[in-house]
Design a protein around this motif. Structure first.
Motif, PDB file in Angstrom:
ATOM      1  N   CYS A 144       0.859  -1.181   0.000  1.00 40.81           N
ATOM      2  CA  CYS A 144       0.000   0.000   0.000  1.00 40.81           C
ATOM      3  C   CYS A 144       0.898   1.235   0.000  1.00 40.81           C
ATOM      4  O   CYS A 144       1.777   1.359   0.844  1.00 40.81           O
ATOM      5  N   ARG A 145       0.666   2.105  -0.973  1.00 37.75           N
ATOM      6  CA  ARG A 145       1.414   3.361  -1.057  1.00 37.75           C
ATOM      7  C   ARG A 145       0.501   4.468  -1.549  1.00 37.75           C
ATOM      8  O   ARG A 145      -0.311   4.255  -2.437  1.00 37.75           O
ATOM      9  N   ASP A 146       0.665   5.626  -0.961  1.00 38.32           N
ATOM     10  CA  ASP A 146      -0.076   6.818  -1.377  1.00 38.32           C
ATOM     11  C   ASP A 146      -1.585   6.589  -1.441  1.00 38.32           C
ATOM     12  O   ASP A 146      -2.264   7.082  -2.337  1.00 38.32           O
ATOM     13  N   GLY A 147      -2.109   5.802  -0.488  1.00 34.06           N
ATOM     14  CA  GLY A 147      -3.544   5.612  -0.393  1.00 34.06           C
ATOM     15  C   GLY A 147      -4.123   4.530  -1.287  1.00 34.06           C
ATOM     16  O   GLY A 147      -5.339   4.347  -1.326  1.00 34.06           O
ATOM     17  N   TRP A 148      -3.274   3.787  -2.011  1.00 41.19           N
ATOM     18  CA  TRP A 148      -3.744   2.717  -2.892  1.00 41.19           C
ATOM     19  C   TRP A 148      -3.001   1.428  -2.579  1.00 41.19           C
ATOM     20  O   TRP A 148      -1.802   1.436  -2.324  1.00 41.19           O
ATOM     21  N   CYS A 149      -3.728   0.305  -2.621  1.00 37.84           N
ATOM     22  CA  CYS A 149      -3.141  -0.993  -2.301  1.00 37.84           C
ATOM     23  C   CYS A 149      -3.286  -1.957  -3.474  1.00 37.84           C
ATOM     24  O   CYS A 149      -4.344  -2.014  -4.110  1.00 37.84           O
ATOM     25  N   ALA A 150      -2.231  -2.721  -3.714  1.00 35.59           N
ATOM     26  CA  ALA A 150      -2.338  -3.820  -4.670  1.00 35.59           C
ATOM     27  C   ALA A 150      -3.283  -4.845  -4.052  1.00 35.59           C
ATOM     28  O   ALA A 150      -3.197  -5.152  -2.867  1.00 35.59           O
ATOM     29  N   PHE A 151      -4.210  -5.356  -4.861  1.00 34.45           N
ATOM     30  CA  PHE A 151      -5.229  -6.268  -4.353  1.00 34.45           C
ATOM     31  C   PHE A 151      -5.477  -7.338  -5.397  1.00 34.45           C
ATOM     32  O   PHE A 151      -5.601  -7.040  -6.586  1.00 34.45           O
ATOM     33  N   ASP A 152      -5.532  -8.578  -4.950  1.00 37.47           N
ATOM     34  CA  ASP A 152      -5.715  -9.726  -5.840  1.00 37.47           C
ATOM     35  C   ASP A 152      -6.887 -10.546  -5.329  1.00 37.47           C
ATOM     36  O   ASP A 152      -6.836 -11.113  -4.248  1.00 37.47           O
TER      37      ASP A 152
END
Length: 171
Positions: A144-152
């Motif tokens: 998670c960076r800058d308010g966004w997360c990688a999600f699968d």
């Protein structure tokens, strides 16, 4: 006759020295035992359920009654306190109770909360909407960076706003 008390105090040092000498001659290194993944670090921290069925108890011991039985492997939980082999956890609905550490994993997962969350193509939240993820959908959480997360979510990958995922951010 040697003092028995001083012999006991020196025993751990003698054992460590003997192991170091033995390991040094053979080229082996002695490593401390690796703790279970859910035992690393101090609370609070994020974890997930490691088993298909996990019990939450009202107290830190098998003699306490079972409050909830979870049948959702990978469900994110927040570990609030550590007591021996037990963890005080909170689930996404706010229920709190005790679980054995062996039923928890440090593998990060997340649960979509609130409303339908758009899963976007780019890490900064730009780009097309690849998927719309419904509340309650669980997935593997990445960085998670800058308010966004990688999600699968079962192979469907993208980026979801951090505030839309329970299990992201600071526990």
């Amino acid at each position: 006759m040697p003092n028995l008390r001083s012999s006991f105090r020196l025993a751990p040092f003698r054992l460590a020295l003997a192991l170091a000498v033995c390991a040094g001659g053979s080229g082996l290194a002695i490593q401390p035992a690796r703790l279970h993944a859910a035992e690393d670090g101090a609370a609070p921290y994020w974890a997930s359920l490691a088993k298909d069925q996990t019990n939450m108890r009202v107290g830190p011991g098998r003699e306490y009654r079972i409050n909830w039985t979870y049948v959702r492997k990978g469900l994110p939980v927040k570990v609030l306190r550590v007591m021996g082999g037990w963890r005080l956890v909170e689930d996404p609905a706010g229920a709190r109770g005790w679980m054995l550490a062996q039923f928890l994993s440090r593998a990060r997962s997340g649960l979509v909360k609130g409303e339908v969350a758009p899963m976007r193509a780019n890490r900064d939240g730009s780009g097309p909407v690849l998927w719309r993820v419904a509340p309650g959908v669980q997935g593997v959480l990445g960085d998670c960076r800058d308010g966004w997360c990688a999600f699968d979510v079962t192979g469907r990958k993208g980026f979801v706003a951090q505030d839309a995922i329970w299990g992201a951010g600071t526990p």
